[in-house]
Structures are given as C-alpha cells and as structure tokens.
Design a protein around this motif. Structure first.
Motif, mmCIF file in Angstrom:
data_model
loop_
_atom_site.group_PDB
_atom_site.id
_atom_site.type_symbol
_atom_site.label_atom_id
_atom_site.label_comp_id
_atom_site.label_asym_id
_atom_site.label_seq_id
_atom_site.Cartn_x
_atom_site.Cartn_y
_atom_site.Cartn_z
ATOM 1 N N ASP A 94 0.978 -1.313 0.069
ATOM 2 C CA ASP A 94 -0.165 -0.199 0.015
ATOM 3 C C ASP A 94 1.016 1.267 -0.017
ATOM 4 O OD1 ASP A 94 -2.726 1.173 0.448
ATOM 5 O OD2 ASP A 94 -1.906 2.095 1.981
ATOM 6 N N ALA A 95 0.113 2.270 -0.738
ATOM 7 C CA ALA A 95 1.251 3.556 -0.813
ATOM 8 C C ALA A 95 1.263 4.343 0.414
ATOM 9 C CB ALA A 95 0.604 4.328 -2.088
ATOM 10 N N LYS A 96 0.298 4.092 1.159
ATOM 11 C CA LYS A 96 0.257 4.995 2.602
ATOM 12 C C LYS A 96 1.113 4.274 3.627
ATOM 13 C CE LYS A 96 -3.815 6.792 3.833
ATOM 14 N NZ LYS A 96 -3.745 8.167 3.013
ATOM 15 N N ALA A 98 2.441 0.626 3.463
ATOM 16 C CA ALA A 98 3.158 -0.452 2.997
ATOM 17 C C ALA A 98 2.617 -1.872 3.398
ATOM 18 C CB ALA A 98 4.524 -0.497 3.131
ATOM 19 N N THR A 552 2.138 10.232 -6.996
ATOM 20 C CA THR A 552 1.974 9.514 -5.809
ATOM 21 C C THR A 552 3.351 9.248 -5.145
ATOM 22 O OG1 THR A 552 -0.076 8.734 -6.637
ATOM 23 C CG2 THR A 552 1.155 7.452 -4.394
ATOM 24 N N MET A 554 5.690 7.398 -2.065
ATOM 25 C CA MET A 554 5.390 6.238 -1.070
ATOM 26 C C MET A 554 6.469 6.452 0.085
ATOM 27 S SD MET A 554 5.380 2.418 -2.138
ATOM 28 C CE MET A 554 4.952 1.005 -1.136
ATOM 29 N N PRO A 555 6.056 6.507 1.252
ATOM 30 C CA PRO A 555 4.731 6.461 1.752
ATOM 31 C C PRO A 555 4.133 8.027 1.184
ATOM 32 C CG PRO A 555 6.135 6.314 3.777
ATOM 33 C CD PRO A 555 6.879 6.543 2.414
ATOM 34 N N GLU A 556 2.819 7.890 1.111
ATOM 35 C CA GLU A 556 1.842 9.166 0.512
ATOM 36 C C GLU A 556 1.957 10.436 1.061
ATOM 37 O OE1 GLU A 556 -1.515 6.632 -0.773
ATOM 38 O OE2 GLU A 556 -2.544 8.738 -0.743
ATOM 39 N N GLN A 564 10.302 2.993 -5.752
ATOM 40 C CA GLN A 564 9.425 2.667 -4.819
ATOM 41 C C GLN A 564 9.236 1.030 -4.719
ATOM 42 O OE1 GLN A 564 5.877 4.494 -5.975
ATOM 43 N NE2 GLN A 564 6.318 6.640 -5.202
ATOM 44 N N TRP A 568 3.332 2.825 -7.938
ATOM 45 C CA TRP A 568 2.540 3.904 -7.873
ATOM 46 C C TRP A 568 2.963 4.902 -8.609
ATOM 47 C CZ3 TRP A 568 -1.234 1.088 -6.260
ATOM 48 C CH2 TRP A 568 -0.900 0.051 -5.185
ATOM 49 N N SER A 569 4.129 5.559 -8.115
ATOM 50 C CA SER A 569 4.305 6.921 -8.733
ATOM 51 C C SER A 569 4.118 6.928 -10.264
ATOM 52 C CB SER A 569 5.993 6.960 -8.621
ATOM 53 O OG SER A 569 6.711 5.960 -8.952
#
Lengths: 620, 358
Positions: A94-96, A98, A552, A554-556, A564, A568-569
C-alpha cells in the motif's frame, strides 16, 4: 617530388586562391554526416513514433546501467524498478503504510498449521499478447526457480523454504512450506507468462532484451531498449487496475548528475533522482520545478567487527579485542554527535539515526526510550572506557590490554564522499577520547570485510517494506559455513537473544504481534552496540510541474518517487495540461541545431581561409 | 618468419617489374630496396606479435590484482546462499586453479571468444560490438577534425613564428589542451544546451539519440547530439597535434634545402607545402596513428558528461565490479588497437621518408 616542383614553378599568371582549408573543413563536416549515417543501421531506430504526435511522454533520467531485463537475473535498482512496471507480483504494498494489498492475488490465507498458503488469482488480468493470466503462470515461475539454479540467481531466496507449488485451478495457487514463513505476502517475484518463458533454453544467458514488445501484464509494456541510451515503455491500456495516464514512459540515460539536472532545467526530462544537496538547493525555488526531499529507505551505520567466525566455530580475522566489550562499543557511539553530522555532512538532508529500521516504515519503526538511548555524551563515553579498563597513558592515549595505544581501522567506501567526511569528524571526536583512528577508504571493501580484517566499517542497507531480509543478515544462521565460504551475514553478528526474536517474528502470522517482535529484535540489536545507525539520508529528487501535474509518493504523506516498492509513482502520474510530454528538441530544434553547428564550423573554416589568403598575399 | 620474409621480395617484385629477365641491372637496386622494406616490415610485424602476446598475458594477470571478489560484489545487497555463490564461482570458472583459468582464457581468446560478462550475462564480444560504433562515431569524427585543425594551424603558426597569430593560436591551443574535458563539456552543456542569457539552448543535454526518429531524421538527430561532445574533444585535443606539427616544422625552417627552394624562385606557400611540411610530417604521423589507435578506447570523461553510450563508459563499469572477462576483453581490444596502429605507422614511415628502414 621534383616533377611537382617543376610544375609549381611553371605556373604563371594571377594566383587563384584555392580554398583548401574550406574544403578540409567541409570534408570534416561531411565525415561527421557520413559517420552519423554509417552508424544509423547499427543503432536501429526505435519502433515508436516520435513524441510530436500528441502522445503524453514521461521522461525519467537514470544513470545506472541495466544488468539484465530478465526477472530471473536482474538485481540492480533500475532493472528491478522497470520489471516492477512490466510484470505484476502476487501482492503489492500500500502506498500509505506499505501493508500488503492485492496484486495478481486477490486473497491469501495460511492453513492452520501455518505450512500451506492458498492464493486466489484474479481472473481479470491478461498478458499483453491477449492470453489470460492464470495461477499456472505463477506456479510455473516459482517451480522454475526451485528446480533450475540458473533461474534462481535474482530471487532464489524467496523460494528457499518452499516445498511444493501447485495450481489446482486457473484461479488458485497453493504454496507448501517447510517451515512457517511470515513474509508470504512480500514475495517480490515478477510472475512471467509460462507460454513465453517455457521456450527459453539457458536462463543464465537469456536477458529478455531482444524481442519487443516484451509480453507482460504490469501497468506498462516494455517496447524498446538501447543499452545506456534509453528504455521505452508504453502504457498498458488493459491493465486491471486501470491504464496509466501517460502514454509512454521513457528512462533516458544521463551518466553525469549535473548533466541530468541541466536536462531537467531545460525540460528534456521530467524527473531526476539521486540529487546531491548542492543540486537540490540550486533547483529549489526554480520556476516549474518541484524538489522532493523525501525520507529515505536507507540507513548509514557504523558496524563493529564482533570477531569474524564461521558456523563451524572457527574464528578468523583480526578485529580489535577491546571491541568485544559492549561498554567500549557504546562509548564510541556516545562520542558521535549525530546532529552535527546531519547538519554539516548531509546539510540537513537526513534524519538522525537511532534504530535499525528507518522511520518511513511506520509499522516496524522503533526508537530507543530516553534511558536506553545512546545520546551524544563524551563525558559518559570517557567514563565507560575507564570502567572497561582502557585508561589513558602519559601521552593521553588510551591503551589496550596488550599495552599498546588503541588505534581502530575504519573501513570506508572510496566512492562515498559522505563516508570520508563523517570519518574526519569521528577521528576528531575519538581523538578527544584518546583513541586513534586509521580511516581506510577503498574502492572495494569486500575483501577485508569478508576476511574480518577491520575494526569498524561504514555500512548501509536499503530497507524493504518487509524487514525480514535486513534482519536475517545478523543471525547466526547467516554466518559462513566455514571460513572458506561466504555467508549472507553482514558483519558476523551472532547473538542468541536476537536470533530467538528473529525466529519468532518469522513464524508469527499476526501482523501486530509480528511487528512487536521485530521491534524487540531491533531494540536488542541497538543494545549490543554492533550496529550503530548514524543517519537516515533523504532521497532527493525533482520533477517538472509543467509536465507532471501530480504523482504519488511512497509513503503517500512524505515519500520518494523513484525506486518505490510498488509501481504507484509512474502508474499514478498525471500529465500537466501544457502538452505534458518532455521536449526532446523536436525536428525544428534539430534542424536549427545542426544549422548552427554547420555555420560555426563554416565560420572557423572561413576564418582560416581568410588567414591563408592573407598569408599568400603578404608573401607574393 | 625470416625465411618467408626473404622469399617474399622475389614474388612481390616479380609483378611490377616490367621485364624481369631482360633488365636485371635496372631491377637490382629496386629489388634491394623492396627486400629491405620487407625485412623491416617483418621485423615490425614480428615485434607487434610479441607485444600482442604480452598484452594477452598482462590483461589476464593485471586485473586479478584488483582487490575484490567479483562474485560477492555482483551479488552484494542480495540474499545469496553459500551454495549459490559456489555455483556462480563454478559457472565463471573462478573455482579452477589460476594456471588453468589462464590457459582456458588464452585458448578462447585466440579463437575470438572473450568470455561472458559477469554483470551483463552477455558475450564480451557482443558488448564491445554494441558500443564500438557509438565510440567510433564520436572519437572518429573528433579525430578527423582535430587532426586537420592541428596540422593546418600548426604549420601556419610555425611558418610565421613569433607573430601575433602564432602567439594567439599557440596560447589558445595550450589553454584548451590543459582544460579538463569534463569541465569544458559541462560548460558547453550549460551554455549551449540549457541556454544562458541571449544564447538559446540549441543542443540536447546528453545521449546519442532522442529515440523515436527513423531514417534521415534519425541521422540528423544523432548529428545534433554529436555536436557538443565532438566540439569538446576537438577543443582539448587539437592542441597536441598543433604543437607537435609546429615544433617539427620549426626544426626544418632553417634548412639549406628551403633556401635552395626559395632561391629557385618558389612562392613561399609552395616552399612550405611541398618542401618543408613533407619533411616535418614524421612526428605528426606518429601522433596521428597513436591517436587513431586511441579512438577505439573511447573517452571516459567526455562519454560520461554527455551520456554517450560508448566503450569508455563500459570499461569504467567493468572495472568497478570487477567484471573480469569484460575488463580483460576491453583491455586486450584497446591495447591491440594501439599496437596495430603503431605497426601501421611503422610500415608507413619508409614510404614517407626513404631514410627509415634502410
């Protein structure tokens, strides 16, 4: 020769100046054009159309060469980052924060005895050649790594504990283990299409870089690659999570950091990573450029040689005996003023080091309590050394048990300017304590490192969202089998209490309980004084806001963009309205440029020709 | 070798001689000259062969002195079991005794097989073949330009020694020659790529191609990328040719034969071009061939600053592992190019100056 003389003398009448120099220069320009033309068939034109046709192109500057584009061989960051974009893994982070989120697998469940994991494979994923992605692809990928040593080069460690992998149905993958393993949602293994890869003969020589497009199923499809020039990827419109917003993603090579920064300022690239503090500061505040000073995933530590040893019990190397005393190790670290190092060496672009895992991994991050913390305290350091029996002699030098003044050899990487700078500070601070230091900066530190012929060393690792690997390298099990072997051990640490905590976290499937055990292990490591984390350096990056509207991290909340753990990016990046694509100069630019080049050369030629004519006139 | 060389002149001169049997007295001195040349040539070629063998031996042992275990360096930062490390050592032949590694290496090198790169998992010859055209394009273009520029300006400044033009040109060439190439390259990027003040950013900041162009547009694109790195190389290199040419010509300026030529009424320009320059060319020819041999080695700094995907950068990457097969292969290739070019230069001398090789 004599006939030429005769000919020359015989010529009469007004001399017509022959623009020989001009011809020479023209020949040079011709040669330039000719060689360019000659080289053309040797470096085939990429198959993609130019960026002028309205495609949104995201160009990223990279420096590291690709070692391989085969997921079974690639280990460098740039290669694995690209493979992360072209092949989906079972899970993503998860980007927020992990935590494990669905990738190819939509659900996963361990059995009651903890030895069997069952993954449900999504049915809405397809390979770029149109075939469906099935559990059989995943089973084949893992089985290949388990049975063919040539396919285990990059990711073999992930299947070391696997007993059997099967695909009972197209949407079900079953992995049986020898021992419980908590990292089963952190299997960073690209799943490849069986129907393509089963035709590959020797996995140790297949680099997956000849036939394009490469069949994949990630957010981007690899469409072209020219070594040390560029890697081109096209958006996968069929990607199950949704197509990326950019049409193309190009990794363009800039071997020199300053040249990459120049390219960003000009707009030839949209994104640059690995900036130095000076580069970041110079870009800060410039129009259309956003500097991302992100908390890093690395740590820099001072590792202590605890006496090199093998599993068979044999001791080797020649680490200083005084360092076997915990008080001495802690005293050395107490004398280190981390705040000064962050301020002076990193120019503020780093966070003071404490525990072994950087703060960005919030789930596992641990920091010492006020009592436990080895804060900067030179007086306490001196007291500990006195208590340990290493007193100062008449010259103010502390003396070892052998009666000689103590001088520690500190290994440093010659390629890391920060190592050297920090080393100079340590020399001064430890000198005040009465301890000498011999800073040994080498291009390749691995020989003395593996032989255990050092006292302390600069050490650093990049930490993954799942900390298992960086923890495993300090267990007794990682020691080399005999002194002739090479183990996975980082610096020969072998501590029973730590090993017990490590084993328990690996077998703990409850995330909260496992995080608790990991923190205890990190706390134990801190207390031993064998791994003293000095700093968590920031990852400094910059991008053009007139090309990338949003991206995005990471972490967000505050994180990095390049390298990352997820995709996400580049998957989330939104093109800016102003045309988006990075300007490669365009054909008008090319023509202007070439024209100016020719004019410059012609100017030089003209100047020389005039000089020559003047000479001739002077003399005649 | 000597027997071949001795028998060769008879065959070699049989063709060009107009009437071999009828005119032995005419043929005699020429045949002797040719025999002398071939003996001289055979000596040079033999010497080159010995040098090449020495390079082969050196390339193997030299790089084994670099500290570091290639297998450990390659796998550094990854979890690798001792078994895997052992398997890699076996795969690369690093578990064999040194003498056996050496004989394997020599045997393969003689058949053109330079082994497989550790880090790229590809044949060394393939890696060299990939990067060689890029390097030749850059260094070859620069070589032609700086050699031409060096000779032209060198002869002119020598001929007008002490004048303002000589002082300016020599001063400028020396200044540029002593500049670090990466610094000059970076300056050119900042001024002519990014643009500064009234100067617009005309050239790309790096690389060899934008990617995406085809046909003539691709040629133009590559030429566009070529301008700044070539300019950098020409600027720092032409001074050497200039200075060597200039000093060689200065040695000739007081010679009697030039006075004779002038006395014959020749124009000054012709005296320089037809009499002085040919006699002064020998040191320049040596330099030209040395430079020609060096062109294949690439130019690490300029290639790095301009992100040019050539052999120089490849060599640097090979050294940092150390990627033994790649580094050996490149060293062998570079050294051979210099040796071969020097041999060619040696073979050319007698044609330029009959005194050589007698």
């Amino acid at each position: 020769m004599s006939s030429q003389d005769h000919h020359g003398r015989g010529r009469t009448g007004p001399r017509i100046p022959r623009p020989r120099t001009l011809r020479l220069v023209a020949a040079g320009v011709g040669a330039l054009a000719l060689t360019a033309a000659l080289a053309t068939p040797l470096s085939p034109a990429p198959q993609q159309a130019a960026a002028d046709d309205g495609k949104k192109v995201l160009t990223v500057a990279v420096a590291q060469s690709i070692d391989s584009l085969s997921p079974f061989l690639a280990s460098r960051l740039v290669s694995t980052s690209i493979l992360r974009l072209t092949y989906e893994f079972l899970n993503n982070y998860d980007a927020k924060d992990a935590h494990a989120v669905p990738g190819l697998a939509t659900e996963w469940k361990p059995s009651a005895d903890k030895l069997t994991w069952t993954y449900k494979i999504r049915s809405d994923a397809t390979w770029s050649d149109g075939k469906k992605v099935t559990a059989e692809d995943a089973a084949w990928t893992f089985n290949k790594m388990m049975t063919d040593p040539n396919a285990a080069t990059a990711n073999g460690s992930f299947v070391g504990n696997f007993r059997k992998v099967t695909a009972p149905s197209p949407t079900e993958l079953v992995i049986e283990l020898d021992k419980p393993q908590a990292t089963m949602t952190a299997l960073d293994v690209p799943i490849v299409p069986k129907h393509v890869w089963e035709k590959v003969g020797d996995f140790s020589k297949f680099n997956n870089d000849k036939d394009f497009p490469v069949v994949g199923n990630g957010p981007y499809i690899l469409t072209d690659y020219e070594p040390d020039s560029f890697v081109r990827l096209e958006a996968n419109k069929e990607f199950w999570r949704g197509a990326p917003k950019f049409d193309e993603l190009v990794f363009k090579y800039y071997k020199d950091g300053d040249a990459a920064v120049a390219a960003l300022q000009k707009g030839e690239v949209s994104f640059v990573s690995n900036l130095t503090p000076a580069q970041a500061d110079s870009l800060e505040g410039q129009e259309n450029i956003e500097v991302n000073d992100a908390p890093g995933r690395r740590f820099l530590a001072l590792a202590v040689n605890p006496g090199a040893r093998a599993k068979d019990g044999e001791r080797f190397g020649d680490g200083h005996e005084s360092l076997l005393d915990q008080r001495v190790r802690q005293a050395l670290f107490l004398a280190v003023d981390r705040e000064t190092l962050i301020d002076k060496v990193y120019q503020g672009h780093a966070v003071e080091g404490e525990g072994y895992i950087p703060p960005r991994f919030s789930t596992y991050y641990w920091k010492p309590s006020a009592d436990q913390k080895l804060a900067h305290d030179p007086a306490e350091a001196a007291r500990l050394l006195d208590a340990a029996g290493y007193k100062k002699n008449g010259d103010g030098k502390r003396v070892g048990k052998d009666g000689k003044p103590i001088t520690y050899r500190v290994l440093c990487h010659a390629t890391e300017p920060n190592d050297k700078a920090i080393g100079q500070y340590l020399k001064e601070w430890w000198g005040d304590l009465g301890i000498g230091m011999d800073l040994q900066c080498l291009d390749n530190v691995s020989d003395p490192w593996l032989a255990g012929t050092y006292d302390l060393a600069f050490d650093g690792w990049s930490v993954n969202p799942d900390p298992d690997f960086v923890l495993s390298i300090h267990t007794c099990a990682a020691l080399p089998a005999t002194r002739e072997d090479t183990g996975a051990t980082d610096n020969f640490i072998c501590d029973e209490k730590y090993d017990d905590l490590y084993d328990r976290q690996l077998a703990e499937y409850d995330p909260a309980k496992r995080a608790g055990l990991v923190k205890q292990a990190v706390s134990r490591l801190y207390d031993t004084g064998y791994m003293n984390v000095v700093a968590y350096p920031n990852a400094m990056e910059a991008y053009r806001t007139d090309q990338i509207a949003s991206i995005t991290t990471m972490p967000e909340d505050a994180g990095n963009i390049f390298g990352q753990d997820g995709y996400w990016s580049w998957w989330s990046a939104v093109p800016a309205d102003s045309g988006g694509s990075s300007d490669g100069g365009g054909s008008a630019g090319v023509i202007t440029g070439v024209a100016v080049g020719v004019v410059l050369l012609a100017g030089v030629g003209g100047f020389l020709a005039m000089r020559r004519r003047a000479t001739a006139e002077d003399r005649e | 070798m000597t027997a071949d060389a001795a028998s060769a002149p008879a065959d070699g001169t049989a063709g060009p001689a107009p009437a071999p049997a009828a005119a032995p007295t005419v043929r005699g001195p020429r045949a002797r000259t040719w025999a002398g040349y071939l003996r001289y040539g055979a000596g040079k070629v033999g010497g080159a062969a010995v040098s090449l063998f020495a390079v082969l031996v050196t390339s193997f042992f030299l790089f084994r002195l670099i500290p570091g275990d290639p297998v450990k360096t390659m796998t550094g930062g990854r979890p690798v079991s001792a078994e895997q490390l052992a398997a890699l050592r076996r795969e690369f032949g690093l578990d064999l005794p040194l003498w056996q590694q050496f004989t394997d290496y020599c045997g393969k090198a003689l058949t053109g097989d330079l082994g497989t790169s550790y880090q790229f998992r590809a044949p060394v010859t393939e890696k060299i073949a990939d990067a060689l055209p890029n390097t030749l394009l850059l260094t070859g273009t620069a070589f032609v330009l700086y050699t031409a520029l060096g000779i032209v300006i060198g002869t002119r400044t020598a001929w007008r020694r002490g004048r303002l033009g000589d002082r300016l040109n020599t001063g400028l060439a020396l200044t540029l020659y002593s500049l670090p190439s990466f610094w000059l390259g970076l300056l050119l990027i900042i001024v002519f790529s990014v643009g500064m003040g009234p100067v617009p950013g005309l050239f790309p900041t790096g690389g060899m191609e934008s990617g995406g162009e085809e046909g003539f547009a691709h040629v133009l694109d590559v030429a566009h990328h070529l301008v700044l790195p070539v300019l950098t190389l020409v600027a720092v290199e032409y001074g050497q040719t200039l200075l060597v040419t200039r000093s060689a010509l200065l040695d000739e300026t007081g010679s009697d034969y030039l006075t004779t030529a002038r006395a014959k009424g020749l124009r000054d320009d012709l005296v320089r071009r037809r009499h002085a320059v040919p006699n002064a060319l020998l040191p320049t020819v040596t330099l030209i061939f040395v430079n020609l041999g060096r062109t294949v080695a690439g130019v690490i700094l300029v290639e790095t600053v301009f992100s040019w995907p050539g052999l120089g950068g490849l060599f640097y990457q090979a050294l940092s592992v150390p990627d033994l097969p790649l580094v050996q292969g490149l060293f062998l290739f570079f050294a051979s190019a210099v040796i071969i070019m020097n041999t060619v230069a040696d073979l050319v001398y007698p044609l330029l100056d009959p005194r050589v090789g007698r």
